[in-house]
Design a protein around this motif. Structure first.
Motif, short mmCIF file in Angstrom:
data_model
loop_
_atom_site.label_atom_id
_atom_site.label_comp_id
_atom_site.label_asym_id
_atom_site.label_seq_id
_atom_site.Cartn_x
_atom_site.Cartn_y
_atom_site.Cartn_z
N CYS A 30 -1.27 8.62 -7.86
CA CYS A 30 -1.99 8.50 -6.78
C CYS A 30 -3.61 8.90 -6.85
CB CYS A 30 -1.54 9.68 -5.74
SG CYS A 30 0.03 9.16 -5.15
N TYR B 14 10.80 8.25 -2.51
CA TYR B 14 9.46 8.30 -1.84
C TYR B 14 8.92 9.57 -2.57
CZ TYR B 14 11.56 5.14 1.63
OH TYR B 14 12.12 4.22 2.06
N ILE C 231 5.83 11.78 -0.92
CA ILE C 231 5.03 11.84 0.58
C ILE C 231 3.56 12.75 -0.02
CG2 ILE C 231 4.99 12.77 2.73
CD1 ILE C 231 7.89 12.29 2.51
N SER D 262 -0.99 6.80 0.94
CA SER D 262 -0.35 5.47 0.88
C SER D 262 -0.91 5.00 -0.32
CB SER D 262 -0.81 4.78 2.24
OG SER D 262 -0.07 5.19 3.27
N GLU E 114 3.78 1.08 -4.37
CA GLU E 114 4.70 1.47 -5.31
C GLU E 114 4.25 2.15 -6.76
OE1 GLU E 114 7.69 -1.71 -7.77
OE2 GLU E 114 8.32 -1.57 -5.41
N TYR F 164 7.91 4.86 -3.72
CA TYR F 164 6.72 4.43 -2.72
C TYR F 164 5.95 5.88 -2.43
CZ TYR F 164 9.43 0.35 -2.76
OH TYR F 164 10.18 -0.79 -3.19
N ILE G 118 3.92 7.44 -0.10
CA ILE G 118 3.59 7.13 1.31
C ILE G 118 2.70 8.14 1.97
CG2 ILE G 118 5.38 5.48 1.65
CD1 ILE G 118 7.06 7.81 3.03
N THR H 273 2.88 8.02 7.86
CA THR H 273 3.46 6.50 8.16
C THR H 273 4.92 6.76 8.82
OG1 THR H 273 4.83 7.00 6.04
CG2 THR H 273 2.55 5.74 6.04
N ALA I 260 7.72 8.36 6.74
CA ALA I 260 7.58 9.68 6.43
C ALA I 260 7.78 10.70 7.78
CB ALA I 260 6.12 9.87 5.85
#
Length: 153
Positions: A15, A102, A104, A107, A110, A119, A121, A125, A128
């Protein structure tokens, strides 16, 4: 560092890299627009000149808004602890379900860690929002698909 912490750290790093790439792109765009504005000032005259400057200025404002957004995302990422684990899903949780996995946080699309797909997210979202506050064994219905939470870290 156990495998759970390694996975969470790898997802967090993914991220951070995602936001850094976006930040680099935005900064490059701002620099190019600044150069364009400078050359526009030197080369043009009249109405065409004013229109060109206005277009560049609008693009610069748009890039400025994108920069502000990515800075907010970076601040959010900085608040997420990769060491903290909880069995209740919240910001920073790694969630395993019978459908998908996921992370959290933000966003970022992948991400793959040790051949597992996750993913990334944002907490706001729709998926989430369904997951937040849930724990292992809870069932979720999302877009007419049923799935269960199998693990939370």
């Amino acid at each position: 560092m156990n495998s759970t912490e390694k996975i969470k750290q790898a997802l967090h790093n993914g991220c951070v890299l995602f936001t850094q790439n976006r930040l680099d792109t935005i900064n490059k765009t701002i620099l190019e627009l600044q150069e364009s504005l400078t050359s526009e000032t030197k080369s043009s005259a009249g109405d065409k000149h004013e229109t060109g400057r206005a277009m560049v200025q609008l693009e610069r404002e748009k890039a400025g808004h994108q920069l502000a957004e990515i800075q907010k995302v970076n601040q959010l990422l900085a608040k997420i602890s990769t060491e903290k684990t909880s069995k209740v899903i919240g910001l920073g949780s790694v969630v395993y379900t019978t459908k998908s996995n996921y992370y959290i946080a933000i966003s970022a699309g992948e991400l793959e860690v040790d051949t597992q797909k996750f993913y990334a997210i944002a907490a706001n979202t729709p998926i989430a929002q369904l997951l937040l506050g849930k724990t292992i064994g809870d069932d979720i219905v999302f877009r007419a698909q049923n799935f269960s939470i199998t693990d939370v870290n």
